[in-house]
Design a protein around this motif. Structure first.
Motif, short mmCIF file in Angstrom:
data_model
loop_
_atom_site.label_atom_id
_atom_site.label_comp_id
_atom_site.label_asym_id
_atom_site.label_seq_id
_atom_site.Cartn_x
_atom_site.Cartn_y
_atom_site.Cartn_z
N GLY A 52 44.99 -99.86 -16.23
CA GLY A 52 45.29 -101.23 -16.63
C GLY A 52 44.21 -102.20 -16.19
N TYR A 53 43.36 -101.78 -15.23
CA TYR A 53 42.23 -102.60 -14.85
C TYR A 53 41.19 -102.54 -15.95
CZ TYR A 53 43.53 -103.40 -9.91
OH TYR A 53 44.13 -103.82 -8.75
N LYS A 54 40.22 -103.42 -15.88
CA LYS A 54 39.15 -103.45 -16.88
C LYS A 54 37.83 -103.06 -16.24
CE LYS A 54 41.66 -106.66 -19.61
NZ LYS A 54 42.49 -107.69 -19.07
N ILE A 55 37.00 -102.39 -17.02
CA ILE A 55 35.69 -101.95 -16.54
C ILE A 55 34.64 -102.64 -17.40
CG2 ILE A 55 35.78 -99.86 -17.96
CD1 ILE A 55 34.27 -98.45 -15.61
N LYS A 56 33.57 -103.12 -16.76
CA LYS A 56 32.59 -103.92 -17.48
C LYS A 56 31.17 -103.45 -17.19
CE LYS A 56 31.06 -108.61 -18.12
NZ LYS A 56 30.10 -109.28 -17.31
N GLY A 57 30.44 -103.29 -18.26
CA GLY A 57 29.00 -103.05 -18.23
C GLY A 57 28.40 -104.10 -19.14
N GLU A 58 27.70 -103.66 -20.20
CA GLU A 58 27.26 -104.61 -21.22
C GLU A 58 28.46 -105.13 -22.00
OE1 GLU A 58 24.12 -103.18 -23.71
OE2 GLU A 58 22.99 -102.42 -22.00
N ARG A 59 29.46 -104.29 -22.15
CA ARG A 59 30.73 -104.64 -22.80
C ARG A 59 31.85 -104.41 -21.80
NH1 ARG A 59 29.82 -100.82 -27.98
NH2 ARG A 59 27.85 -101.70 -28.65
N ALA A 60 33.08 -104.64 -22.22
CA ALA A 60 34.24 -104.40 -21.36
C ALA A 60 35.23 -103.50 -22.08
CB ALA A 60 34.90 -105.71 -20.99
N ALA A 61 35.99 -102.71 -21.30
CA ALA A 61 37.01 -101.82 -21.87
C ALA A 61 38.17 -101.74 -20.88
CB ALA A 61 36.43 -100.44 -22.13
N LEU A 62 39.32 -101.38 -21.39
CA LEU A 62 40.53 -101.23 -20.59
C LEU A 62 40.63 -99.78 -20.11
CD1 LEU A 62 43.24 -102.62 -19.72
CD2 LEU A 62 44.21 -101.65 -21.79
N ILE A 63 40.97 -99.60 -18.83
CA ILE A 63 41.17 -98.25 -18.29
C ILE A 63 42.61 -97.83 -18.60
CG2 ILE A 63 41.22 -96.83 -16.21
CD1 ILE A 63 39.21 -98.88 -14.99
N LEU A 90 32.34 -98.62 -24.24
CA LEU A 90 31.38 -99.21 -23.32
C LEU A 90 29.96 -98.74 -23.59
CD1 LEU A 90 32.85 -99.07 -19.71
CD2 LEU A 90 32.26 -101.06 -21.02
N ASN A 91 29.83 -97.46 -23.95
CA ASN A 91 28.53 -96.80 -24.15
C ASN A 91 27.63 -96.94 -22.93
OD1 ASN A 91 29.27 -96.09 -26.81
ND2 ASN A 91 28.62 -98.09 -27.54
N PRO A 92 28.13 -96.61 -21.71
CA PRO A 92 27.29 -96.71 -20.52
C PRO A 92 26.32 -95.54 -20.43
CG PRO A 92 29.40 -95.83 -19.91
CD PRO A 92 29.47 -96.14 -21.39
N LYS A 93 25.32 -95.69 -19.61
CA LYS A 93 24.32 -94.64 -19.38
C LYS A 93 24.59 -93.99 -18.02
CE LYS A 93 21.78 -96.29 -22.87
NZ LYS A 93 22.79 -96.87 -23.69
N ALA A 94 24.21 -92.72 -17.87
CA ALA A 94 24.34 -92.03 -16.58
C ALA A 94 23.53 -92.79 -15.53
CB ALA A 94 23.85 -90.60 -16.71
N GLY A 95 24.13 -92.96 -14.37
CA GLY A 95 23.48 -93.69 -13.28
C GLY A 95 23.81 -95.16 -13.24
N GLU A 96 24.37 -95.68 -14.31
CA GLU A 96 24.71 -97.11 -14.37
C GLU A 96 25.91 -97.40 -13.46
OE1 GLU A 96 25.80 -100.38 -17.86
OE2 GLU A 96 25.30 -98.34 -18.42
N ILE A 97 25.89 -98.56 -12.81
CA ILE A 97 27.02 -98.98 -11.97
C ILE A 97 27.76 -100.08 -12.70
CG2 ILE A 97 27.70 -100.05 -9.79
CD1 ILE A 97 25.45 -98.53 -8.47
N LEU A 98 29.07 -99.82 -12.93
CA LEU A 98 29.91 -100.74 -13.68
C LEU A 98 30.87 -101.46 -12.72
CD1 LEU A 98 30.83 -98.22 -16.51
CD2 LEU A 98 29.00 -99.92 -16.53
N GLU A 99 31.26 -102.67 -13.09
CA GLU A 99 32.18 -103.46 -12.28
C GLU A 99 33.61 -103.27 -12.78
OE1 GLU A 99 30.44 -107.36 -12.78
OE2 GLU A 99 29.39 -107.15 -10.87
N ILE A 100 34.55 -103.30 -11.84
CA ILE A 100 35.97 -103.16 -12.14
C ILE A 100 36.66 -104.50 -11.86
CG2 ILE A 100 38.10 -101.89 -11.61
CD1 ILE A 100 35.88 -100.09 -12.72
N TYR A 101 37.52 -104.92 -12.79
CA TYR A 101 38.23 -106.19 -12.67
C TYR A 101 39.74 -105.95 -12.84
CZ TYR A 101 33.75 -108.53 -13.21
OH TYR A 101 32.46 -108.96 -13.03
N GLN A 102 40.53 -106.74 -12.13
CA GLN A 102 41.99 -106.67 -12.30
C GLN A 102 42.33 -107.25 -13.66
OE1 GLN A 102 43.45 -108.83 -8.86
NE2 GLN A 102 44.22 -106.92 -8.03
N SER A 103 43.48 -106.84 -14.18
CA SER A 103 43.94 -107.35 -15.47
C SER A 103 44.39 -108.78 -15.37
CB SER A 103 45.08 -106.50 -16.00
OG SER A 103 44.62 -105.19 -16.18
#
Length: 103
Positions: A52-63, A90-103
């Protein structure tokens, strides 16, 4: 802004983030797709992650789901190696660090 603007449909697949400060970080090791859902495998670098949290890189997606050793779990802690089943791309790359946000 009209009275009924709050009822407008959101674009399909678009996830909005409302919290300002991330509650965690996730380092991507591998990305693949299962049944048209993006699955991101990696390590929780910081914080706690819940479905239910969200994960963000260049874009954002729901976990949608968190899996550890091929079993669904209720949350993931720092240093856990897990798979996050996402709603959205999200289309993240290996090694990328993504941020996690509460809903």
């Amino acid at each position: 802004m009209g009275l009924f603007d709050i009822f407008k449909k959101r674009e399909k697949g678009k996830v909005e983030i409302f919290s300002r400060k991330p509650v965690g970080k996730f380092k991507v090791k591998e990305v693949f797709e299962i049944f048209e859902r993006e699955v991101v495998v990696g390590e929780v670098v910081e914080g706690v992650i819940y479905p239910g949290y969200k994960i963000k890189g260049e874009r954002a997606a729901l976990i949608r789901e968190i899996q550890k050793e091929r079993r669904g779990i209720d949350f993931a802690l720092e240093y856990d190696l897990v798979a996050l089943v996402l709603e959205g791309k999200l289309n993240p790359k290996a090694g990328e660090i993504l941020e996690i946000y509460q809903s």
